[in-house]
Design an enzyme around this catalytic site. Structure first.
Site, short mmCIF file in Angstrom:
data_model
loop_
_atom_site.label_atom_id
_atom_site.label_comp_id
_atom_site.label_asym_id
_atom_site.label_seq_id
_atom_site.Cartn_x
_atom_site.Cartn_y
_atom_site.Cartn_z
N VAL A 139 -3.77 15.39 2.22
CA VAL A 139 -2.80 14.82 0.97
C VAL A 139 -4.16 14.78 0.10
O VAL A 139 -5.06 13.94 -0.06
CB VAL A 139 -2.41 13.63 1.47
CG1 VAL A 139 -1.84 12.91 0.22
CG2 VAL A 139 -1.33 13.63 2.35
N PRO A 140 -4.03 15.78 -1.03
CA PRO A 140 -5.34 16.00 -1.74
C PRO A 140 -5.44 14.89 -2.87
O PRO A 140 -5.41 15.18 -4.28
CB PRO A 140 -4.98 17.29 -2.52
CG PRO A 140 -3.40 17.26 -2.55
CD PRO A 140 -2.80 16.75 -1.26
N CYS A 141 -5.70 13.75 -2.56
CA CYS A 141 -6.01 12.57 -3.48
C CYS A 141 -7.12 12.96 -4.41
O CYS A 141 -7.06 12.32 -5.42
CB CYS A 141 -6.04 11.20 -2.68
SG CYS A 141 -7.36 11.14 -1.50
N HIS A 142 -8.04 13.89 -3.94
CA HIS A 142 -8.91 14.08 -4.95
C HIS A 142 -8.72 14.86 -6.06
O HIS A 142 -9.39 15.01 -7.09
CB HIS A 142 -10.14 14.92 -4.17
CG HIS A 142 -9.64 16.38 -3.55
ND1 HIS A 142 -9.02 16.24 -2.23
CD2 HIS A 142 -9.86 17.58 -3.92
CE1 HIS A 142 -8.60 17.47 -2.20
NE2 HIS A 142 -9.18 18.30 -3.14
#
Length: 178
Positions: A139-142
């Site tokens: 889950v690419p929160c970056h």
């Protein structure tokens, strides 16, 4: 179970840990072993507070390599969604994580405000959901940034910059944005 592996990615040592049962319950990583160990404790504490049954008995699995392959772009983030347990998440968090994973592709970013508009909430609520994300990288929160800079990252901004640089999003990691 807890599966841990160390990989060399872009000339850096990257520690990846995956807490799992039948599916992935949580992911953590770091560029330093000591920080990684703190991250494992933080993740397991979060999962336990969310009433997720966590067993950190060491076990080999394919999950750390799968996460590495997401970092390297060999596997798309949304292709791994089915591997996540989503245990302990609120319906809001799950909706945000799924939307982000399906819609913000490798090499791109979205602002907290634009993500908030997309899912019908506030930027502050998005920031909280990103901070609580138990599945970083997948889950690419970056990829969620502030309108005027890179934004924050839990636990360390250095990891966010590393991931964005690997994905070719160097503009957001330059000094004018941080």
């Amino acid at each position: 179970m807890l599966s841990v592996e160390r990989f060399d990615i872009a000339g850096r040592e990257v520690w990846i840990g995956v807490v799992h049962s039948e599916k992935i319950q949580g992911i953590t990583f770091s560029l330093e072993r000591e920080q990684f160990e703190r991250n494992v404790k933080r993740l397991t504490g979060f999962l336990e507070r969310r009433s997720v049954g966590v067993d950190i008995e060491p076990a080999k699995s394919r999950y750390p390599s799968l996460v590495r392959d997401v970092i390297l772009g060999r596997v798309e983030n949304f292709d791994v969604l089915g591997e996540l347990s989503f245990e302990g998440l609120t319906p809001f968090e799950r909706r945000v994580y799924e939307w982000l994973t399906k819609n913000v592709k490798r090499g791109s970013v979205i602002t907290y405000g634009n993500l908030a508009k997309a899912v019908g909430t506030s930027p502050r609520a998005i920031g909280g959901a990103m901070k609580r994300n138990p599945y970083p990288i997948v889950v690419p929160c970056h990829r969620v940034v502030a309108h005027d800079g890179i934004g924050y990252y839990t636990p360390r901004l250095e990891e966010k910059m590393f991931l964005l640089e690997i994905e070719g999003v160097k503009g957001w990691t330059s000094s004018r944005h941080t």
